[in-house]
Design a protein around this motif. Structure first.
Motif, short mmCIF file in Angstrom:
data_model
loop_
_atom_site.label_atom_id
_atom_site.label_comp_id
_atom_site.label_asym_id
_atom_site.label_seq_id
_atom_site.Cartn_x
_atom_site.Cartn_y
_atom_site.Cartn_z
N ASP A 144 -35.39 16.60 -9.82
CA ASP A 144 -36.67 16.53 -10.82
C ASP A 144 -37.62 17.56 -10.08
O ASP A 144 -38.34 18.60 -10.71
CB ASP A 144 -37.39 15.36 -10.45
N VAL A 145 -37.81 17.56 -8.77
CA VAL A 145 -38.95 18.58 -8.07
C VAL A 145 -38.41 19.95 -8.39
O VAL A 145 -38.84 20.99 -8.46
CB VAL A 145 -39.20 18.15 -6.65
N LEU A 161 -36.26 21.33 -10.44
CA LEU A 161 -36.10 21.78 -11.67
C LEU A 161 -37.60 22.27 -11.99
O LEU A 161 -37.40 23.25 -12.60
CB LEU A 161 -35.63 20.66 -12.73
N GLU A 162 -38.49 21.48 -11.50
CA GLU A 162 -40.05 21.89 -11.94
C GLU A 162 -40.28 23.18 -11.15
O GLU A 162 -40.90 24.17 -11.60
CB GLU A 162 -40.87 20.59 -11.52
N THR A 196 -38.28 26.23 -13.05
CA THR A 196 -39.32 26.54 -14.11
C THR A 196 -40.45 27.39 -13.88
O THR A 196 -40.73 28.26 -14.59
CB THR A 196 -39.60 25.31 -14.80
N THR A 197 -41.11 26.78 -12.91
CA THR A 197 -42.41 27.64 -12.35
C THR A 197 -42.10 29.06 -12.06
O THR A 197 -42.68 29.95 -12.34
CB THR A 197 -43.08 27.03 -11.32
N TYR A 244 -39.56 30.76 -12.64
CA TYR A 244 -39.38 31.57 -13.90
C TYR A 244 -40.28 31.96 -14.93
O TYR A 244 -40.55 33.16 -15.12
CB TYR A 244 -37.95 31.30 -14.68
N ASP A 245 -41.35 31.10 -14.78
CA ASP A 245 -42.73 31.38 -15.66
C ASP A 245 -43.46 32.37 -15.09
O ASP A 245 -43.80 33.33 -15.58
CB ASP A 245 -43.53 30.08 -15.56
N ARG A 246 -43.63 32.38 -13.60
CA ARG A 246 -44.25 33.16 -13.01
C ARG A 246 -43.56 34.75 -12.78
O ARG A 246 -44.35 35.70 -13.32
CB ARG A 246 -44.37 32.90 -11.70
N MET A 257 -44.97 31.72 -3.83
CA MET A 257 -44.51 30.39 -4.08
C MET A 257 -44.80 29.58 -2.54
O MET A 257 -45.13 28.74 -2.35
CB MET A 257 -43.26 30.21 -4.34
N VAL A 314 -42.87 24.21 1.30
CA VAL A 314 -43.07 23.89 -0.23
C VAL A 314 -42.34 22.39 -0.27
O VAL A 314 -42.97 21.44 -0.79
CB VAL A 314 -42.72 24.68 -1.18
N SER A 370 -44.38 19.64 1.27
CA SER A 370 -45.35 19.13 0.66
C SER A 370 -45.09 18.06 -0.44
O SER A 370 -45.93 17.22 -0.53
CB SER A 370 -46.27 20.19 0.09
N PHE A 371 -43.77 17.92 -0.80
CA PHE A 371 -43.15 16.84 -1.72
C PHE A 371 -42.58 15.67 -1.09
O PHE A 371 -42.63 14.70 -1.61
CB PHE A 371 -42.05 17.54 -2.42
#
Lengths: 328, 126
Positions: free
Chosen positions: A29-30, A32-33, A36-37, A39-41, A63, A69, A72-73
């Motif tokens: 889940d993490v 994939l999010e 997506t971020t 690729y958005d960036r 990032m 990163v 932090s999760f």
């Protein structure tokens, strides 16, 4: 997206995945999010054009380091709670002092001391300062690892029926090192147990007497099960700390409880947990009274523990069923 | 010194992001969208800070999330849960109180507020 761009993104995500603990569903889940971020960036940066390798490098730098990163999760779950730090340090100091006394004793006596599966051998060349220092350091690391196991497991033993909910202060990187030390300690214990033909709690000494002299037939016959149960229980607790609640950890939990239950029931059934016949020289006629009394006490203790294990077995089994159902 | 100020600034911002995110999530937004909205409002926040925060708020029951797979790429949308909707006005009141108190302290420009000395009875002085 071009090959090098997706390759760089996947490399970043792979590194993050490696650094990220927890159960696989949450990790997916993490990731994939994050993907997506990224690729958005990238899309935003390249203004809808095909992103270049320069774009991807800059986005990935923005990032942050994948391991950081990922960290932090991770929920902050210290192996040692704040209130445990002081007692932990005191215990390590005390155990280390005693351990070193035995090392010095073994060196002075010039022979190896044995306590259950642990051996304390003399320092080979006491005149070599570097060798002595290395031995002291090795002893200290061993004691720290051992006590970490104890301190990590104790709070869970206190709430043996409830789920382990770890509360944490150690930073993820430090936590991983501590966990690694615990796993290594466990591996050493396992290797040691197998080296001694799975008789870690019952080892004949060089003189032909037993290290634990008064164990009865009930324990002796079930020593293999007892050892396996203890090892699986330690492994289970460590895996809970590392991976949290998952099908695998719950499965091991159920198996470990079942093993413990079988072991305890077999021990209780034999009714001979303590054998004081060898102690009559020291205890005299008291051995005849003390023997049955100790036997009854240990049997009751075993019955109580078996009842706790049975409750835990049912609870964990039920929980495993729920997790499986939720997964499917 | 600047490192220390950066650190203090980051800590202050982190505390504020929580209530800002909750307030913005009255409307359904995905993670990166929220990052951009926050940045536009002057609260630059990294994904490594915001995404774990969103997950924590979700596990606390204040947010709900769902994956939308219909667009060009899957996106995880967050929105206030019913508990979150209920909690937000109370959090806003707490925020206003804190903000007002800190504002008043800062306006005193470093002068310690005057505190009345306790009146000690004459008998006790002897």
């Amino acid at each position: 997206m071009t090959g090098p761009v997706t390759e760089a993104v996947h490399q970043w995500l792979d590194e993050a995945a490696t650094a990220m603990g927890g159960d696989s569903g949450r990790r997916r889940d993490v990731l994939l999010e994050l993907e997506t971020t990224i690729y958005d960036r990238l899309e935003e940066r390249s203004g809808g054009e095909t992103p270049t390798t320069k774009d991807v490098t800059e986005v990935l730098i923005a990032m942050g380091e994948p391991a950081e990163v990922a960290n932090s999760f991770m929920p902050v779950r210290p192996l040692l709670a704040p209130h445990q730090t002081r007692p932990f340090l005191l215990n390590v100091s005390a155990v280390f002092a005693v351990h070193m006394l035995f090392v010095i004793g073994a060196t002075v006596a010039g022979k190896q001391f044995g306590f259950t599966s642990f051996r304390i051998s003399p320092i080979e060349n006491p005149g070599n300062a570097l060798g002595v220092f290395a031995r002291a350091l090795g002893t200290l690391f061993f004691d720290i690892g051992l006590l970490l196991c104890v301190f990590a497991i104790l709070p869970r033993l206190q709430r043996v029926i409830r789920f382990p909910r770890t509360s944490l202060i150690v930073r993820p990187k430090t936590r991983r090192s501590i966990e690694l030390a615990c796993f290594l300690t466990l591996a050493l214990v396992v290797v040691d147990v197998f080296r001694n033909n799975l008789l870690a709690l019952y080892v004949p000494s060089a003189e032909g007497t037993l290290i634990i002299p008064f164990i009865g037939q009930g324990i002796e016959d079930n020593i293999l099960l007892l050892n396996l149960w203890l090892i699986s229980a330690i492994a289970r607790e460590l895996l809970y700390v590392r991976f949290g609640e998952s099908r695998s950890t719950l499965g091991l939990d159920v198996a470990s409880n079942a093993l413990g239950l079988v072991c305890l029931l077999r021990m209780v059934a034999s009714r001979e947990l303590v054998d004081l016949t060898g102690a009559s020289d020291v205890l005299g006629s008291a051995a005849e009274t003390l023997g049955p009394l100790l036997n009854t006490s240990f049997s009751l203790l075993a019955v109580g523990t078996a009842a706790l294990l049975a409750a835990r077995l049912v609870f964990r089994g039920f929980r495993l069923m729920m997790v499986r159902r939720a997964g499917s | 010194m600047s490192n220390l100020l950066d650190k203090i600034g980051a800590e202050l911002r982190r505390g504020m992001v929580q209530i800002a995110a909750l307030s913005l999530l009255r409307k359904r937004l995905y993670g990166y969208q929220l990052v951009k909205v926050l940045a536009a409002a002057g609260l630059e926040t990294e994904e490594g800070t915001l995404y774990p925060l969103l997950r924590r708020l979700e596990s606390q029951g204040l947010l709900t999330s769902e994956w939308d797979t219909e667009g060009s790429r899957p996106r995880k949308y967050y929105v206030l849960s019913s508990e979150g909707v209920e909690a937000l006005p109370r959090l806003e009141r707490i925020w206003e109180e804190i903000s007002g108190s800190v504002g008043r302290i800062l306006q005193q420009e470093g002068d310690a507020p005057e505190v009345e000395e306790p009146v000690v009875p004459v008998e006790e002085k002897r």
